[in-house]
Design a protein around this motif. Structure first.
Motif, PDB file in Angstrom:
ATOM      1  N   LEU A 139      32.235  11.200 -12.365  1.00 12.88           N
ATOM      2  CA  LEU A 139      31.152  10.859 -13.294  1.00 12.88           C
ATOM      3  C   LEU A 139      30.376  12.131 -13.606  1.00 12.88           C
ATOM      4  N   PHE A 140      29.947  12.286 -14.848  1.00 12.86           N
ATOM      5  CA  PHE A 140      29.210  13.510 -15.152  1.00 12.86           C
ATOM      6  C   PHE A 140      28.257  13.359 -16.328  1.00 12.86           C
ATOM      7  N   ASP A 141      27.224  14.165 -16.276  1.00 15.77           N
ATOM      8  CA  ASP A 141      26.385  14.446 -17.431  1.00 15.77           C
ATOM      9  C   ASP A 141      26.831  15.840 -17.858  1.00 15.77           C
ATOM     10  N   PRO A 142      27.616  15.954 -18.919  1.00 15.43           N
ATOM     11  CA  PRO A 142      28.265  17.234 -19.219  1.00 15.43           C
ATOM     12  C   PRO A 142      27.302  18.359 -19.535  1.00 15.43           C
ATOM     13  N   LEU A 143      26.186  18.027 -20.179  1.00 17.28           N
ATOM     14  CA  LEU A 143      25.207  19.068 -20.483  1.00 17.28           C
ATOM     15  C   LEU A 143      23.812  18.466 -20.449  1.00 17.28           C
ATOM     16  N   ASP A 144      23.252  18.478 -19.233  1.00 17.38           N
ATOM     17  CA  ASP A 144      21.929  17.875 -19.061  1.00 17.38           C
ATOM     18  C   ASP A 144      20.861  18.839 -19.557  1.00 17.38           C
ATOM     19  N   GLY A 145      19.858  18.258 -20.227  1.00 14.27           N
ATOM     20  CA  GLY A 145      18.764  19.093 -20.738  1.00 14.27           C
ATOM     21  C   GLY A 145      19.105  19.727 -22.071  1.00 14.27           C
ATOM     22  N   SER A 146      20.102  19.131 -22.751  1.00 15.16           N
ATOM     23  CA  SER A 146      20.623  19.805 -23.959  1.00 15.16           C
ATOM     24  C   SER A 146      19.568  19.960 -25.052  1.00 15.16           C
ATOM     25  N   SER A 147      18.442  19.233 -24.935  1.00 10.36           N
ATOM     26  CA  SER A 147      17.381  19.441 -25.943  1.00 10.36           C
ATOM     27  C   SER A 147      16.830  20.861 -25.810  1.00 10.36           C
ATOM     28  N   ASN A 148      17.124  21.521 -24.686  1.00  9.25           N
ATOM     29  CA  ASN A 148      16.640  22.891 -24.489  1.00  9.25           C
ATOM     30  C   ASN A 148      17.599  23.945 -25.021  1.00  9.25           C
TER      31      ASN A 148
ATOM     32  N   THR B  90      26.082  12.919 -34.403  1.00  9.24           N
ATOM     33  CA  THR B  90      26.527  11.655 -33.801  1.00  9.24           C
ATOM     34  C   THR B  90      25.490  11.248 -32.748  1.00  9.24           C
ATOM     35  N   GLY B  91      25.626  10.006 -32.269  1.00 13.21           N
ATOM     36  CA  GLY B  91      24.727   9.512 -31.217  1.00 13.21           C
ATOM     37  C   GLY B  91      25.550   9.076 -30.017  1.00 13.21           C
ATOM     38  N   ASN B  92      24.897   9.020 -28.819  1.00 10.89           N
ATOM     39  CA  ASN B  92      25.653   8.571 -27.635  1.00 10.89           C
ATOM     40  C   ASN B  92      25.205   7.159 -27.236  1.00 10.89           C
ATOM     41  N   ILE B  93      25.782   6.684 -26.147  1.00  6.73           N
ATOM     42  CA  ILE B  93      25.496   5.318 -25.672  1.00  6.73           C
ATOM     43  C   ILE B  93      23.996   5.130 -25.419  1.00  6.73           C
ATOM     44  N   GLN B  94      23.323   6.255 -25.130  1.00 14.64           N
ATOM     45  CA  GLN B  94      21.883   6.166 -24.825  1.00 14.64           C
ATOM     46  C   GLN B  94      21.066   6.042 -26.107  1.00 14.64           C
ATOM     47  N   GLY B  95      21.750   6.120 -27.266  1.00 12.19           N
ATOM     48  CA  GLY B  95      21.019   6.100 -28.531  1.00 12.19           C
ATOM     49  C   GLY B  95      20.384   7.436 -28.834  1.00 12.19           C
ATOM     50  N   GLU B  96      20.833   8.479 -28.107  1.00 12.72           N
ATOM     51  CA  GLU B  96      20.280   9.829 -28.320  1.00 12.72           C
ATOM     52  C   GLU B  96      21.174  10.615 -29.275  1.00 12.72           C
ATOM     53  N   ALA B  97      20.544  11.418 -30.149  1.00 12.48           N
ATOM     54  CA  ALA B  97      21.329  12.301 -31.023  1.00 12.48           C
ATOM     55  C   ALA B  97      22.058  13.306 -30.135  1.00 12.48           C
ATOM     56  N   GLN B  98      23.353  13.472 -30.371  1.00 12.50           N
ATOM     57  CA  GLN B  98      24.136  14.405 -29.561  1.00 12.50           C
ATOM     58  C   GLN B  98      24.055  15.796 -30.156  1.00 12.50           C
ATOM     59  N   LYS B  99      23.926  16.788 -29.260  1.00 10.50           N
ATOM     60  CA  LYS B  99      24.017  18.181 -29.692  1.00 10.50           C
ATOM     61  C   LYS B  99      25.510  18.522 -29.769  1.00 10.50           C
ATOM     62  N   LYS B 100      25.836  19.496 -30.593  1.00 10.18           N
ATOM     63  CA  LYS B 100      27.241  19.913 -30.665  1.00 10.18           C
ATOM     64  C   LYS B 100      27.748  20.257 -29.265  1.00 10.18           C
ATOM     65  N   LEU B 101      26.901  20.920 -28.472  1.00  9.31           N
ATOM     66  CA  LEU B 101      27.358  21.348 -27.145  1.00  9.31           C
ATOM     67  C   LEU B 101      27.510  20.170 -26.183  1.00  9.31           C
ATOM     68  N   ASP B 102      26.789  19.071 -26.419  1.00  7.34           N
ATOM     69  CA  ASP B 102      27.018  17.866 -25.607  1.00  7.34           C
ATOM     70  C   ASP B 102      28.470  17.417 -25.780  1.00  7.34           C
ATOM     71  N   VAL B 103      28.891  17.364 -27.031  1.00  8.06           N
ATOM     72  CA  VAL B 103      30.249  16.870 -27.356  1.00  8.06           C
ATOM     73  C   VAL B 103      31.296  17.870 -26.857  1.00  8.06           C
ATOM     74  N   ILE B 104      31.044  19.150 -27.093  1.00  7.68           N
ATOM     75  CA  ILE B 104      31.991  20.206 -26.654  1.00  7.68           C
ATOM     76  C   ILE B 104      32.140  20.178 -25.131  1.00  7.68           C
ATOM     77  N   SER B 105      31.004  20.079 -24.430  1.00  8.36           N
ATOM     78  CA  SER B 105      31.047  20.089 -22.958  1.00  8.36           C
ATOM     79  C   SER B 105      31.772  18.870 -22.421  1.00  8.36           C
ATOM     80  N   ASN B 106      31.537  17.734 -23.054  1.00 12.53           N
ATOM     81  CA  ASN B 106      32.218  16.502 -22.641  1.00 12.53           C
ATOM     82  C   ASN B 106      33.724  16.649 -22.812  1.00 12.53           C
ATOM     83  N   GLU B 107      34.130  17.189 -23.949  1.00 17.44           N
ATOM     84  CA  GLU B 107      35.566  17.386 -24.228  1.00 17.44           C
ATOM     85  C   GLU B 107      36.193  18.349 -23.219  1.00 17.44           C
ATOM     86  N   ILE B 108      35.470  19.414 -22.903  1.00 17.63           N
ATOM     87  CA  ILE B 108      36.005  20.407 -21.937  1.00 17.63           C
ATOM     88  C   ILE B 108      36.284  19.729 -20.598  1.00 17.63           C
ATOM     89  N   LEU B 109      35.346  18.899 -20.128  1.00 12.47           N
ATOM     90  CA  LEU B 109      35.534  18.232 -18.826  1.00 12.47           C
ATOM     91  C   LEU B 109      36.659  17.204 -18.890  1.00 12.47           C
TER      92      LEU B 109
END
Ligand code: P6P
Length: 337
Positions: free
Chosen positions: A110-119, A55-74
């Motif tokens: 407000l949060f960036d649930p998993l910043d640097g997720s490309s790493n 999936t992609g986010n508002i930034q037009g960036e491909a989301q990592k699975k952990l981006d979505v998981i971290s967002n849901e957790i918060l």
């Protein structure tokens, strides 16, 4: 000396009149959610959580699975506590309301649930960044415009870096403090109270591959850092770039240094790379409360009047004296001095 847990610290802050009970509960809930994010990221390849979510986010960036998981957790952790009016996330276009049936509070998170997720897929430290604002009185269904408050109005800001240890760094405007997760007990323990970032530094963090795209003042300034002791600065500089803002900022909070993500020709139209509301503002609050400085290269980040929930800005932050040199170069080039 007896270890001080995060809960004990929050009670102390409430007794000192620095925070109220609702904000204290909010920080406890966010810290607990970040422990869960740390467990999820720690599973790595064994947890089936690496790679793209498709999936992609508002930034037009491909989301990592952990981006979505971290967002849901918060989101799940903050739905039922009664301390929030709404949440906003890098991963969501619009603010998320508190589900019907749950009580609402007076805070905006407000949060960036998993910043640097490309790493994530290469096992380099990543982190969660968060900022807390007050919900305007009388607003029961906060919209994006209710979040658009300058960084100086933040009630709290923090990050958690998921590295060799899991570390929470937090400020309420009364100093910047660090808590390290005791993984056996599951508690964040105060490890540094009243952090001070050294005023001067010989270490800078920037993505040098963008050099040819920088504006002239940045070309000149970084060229002088690279010239070392033979150049006008008269000393050698070291460079670091993790490409995970939380990791780079934590190094600066720990031993000093500067972090730069300046405008460049590739990103000039969008105003910068990093997001004001849930990356630049919280990091600026944390750094300033530790005696550092945070500007856009031209003005104090926390004084910006936000124009959009996902607005991007240039970021110059860290050791105060060095940030002031870089900012001076930009203002001088603009003829603003
Ligand atoms: P670049 C990560 O995607 C991030 O938002 C920050 O964490 C990091 O500092 C920056 O972007 C890295 O950008 O252009 O070096 O990949």
């Amino acid at each position: 000396m007896k270890p001080v847990s995060l809960i004990q610290f929050l009670i102390e802050e409430r007794r000192a009149g620095n925070i109220n009970a609702e904000l204290s509960l909010l920080i406890e809930v966010v810290a607990r959610a970040c422990k869960r994010i740390g467990v999820a990221t720690g599973k790595g390849a064994l947890g089936g959580v690496l790679g793209e979510a498709g999936t992609g986010n508002i930034q037009g960036e491909a989301q990592k699975k952990l981006d979505v998981i971290s967002n849901e957790i918060l989101l799940e952790a903050n739905a039922w506590g009664g301390h929030l009016a709404a949440c906003a996330s890098e991963e969501m276009e619009d603010p998320q309301q508190i589900p019907d049936g749950y009580p609402k509070g007076q805070h905006l998170l407000l949060f960036d649930p998993l910043d640097g997720s490309s790493n994530i897929d290469v096992n380099i430290s990543v982190g969660t960044i968060f900022s807390v604002l007050r919900c305007p009185d009388g607003v029961t269904e906060p919209k994006a415009e209710h979040f658009l408050q300058p960084g100086t109005t933040q009630l709290a800001a923090g990050y958690v870096v998921y590295g060799p240890s899991t570390v929470l760094v937090l400020t309420f405007g009364y100093g910047t403090h660090e808590f390290t997760l005791d993984r056996e007990v599951g508690s964040f323990i105060l490890s540094r109270r009243g952090i001070r970032i050294p005023e001067a530094t010989a270490e800078f963090a920037i993505n040098m591959s963008n050099q040819r795209h920088w504006q002239a003042p940045m070309q000149r300034y970084v060229g002088e850092l690279l010239a070392g002791k033979e150049g006008p600065r008269g000393k050698d500089f070291n460079m670091r770039w993790v490409a995970s803002m939380v990791a780079d900022v934590h190094r600066i909070v720990t031993r000093g240094g500067v972090f730069y993500y300046p405008l460049d020709a590739k990103i000039e139209k969008q105003g910068g790379k990093l997001r004001l509301m849930y990356e630049a503002n919280p990091m600026a609050f944390i750094v300033e409360q530790a005696g550092g400085a945070a500007t856009t290269g031209r003005q104090r980040i926390m004084e910006l009047q936000p124009g959009g929930l996902h607005q991007r800005v240039p970021v110059f932050l860290g050791s105060k004296a060095e940030v002031e040199v870089a900012t001076h170069y930009h203002l001088e080039a603009d003829g603003a001095l």
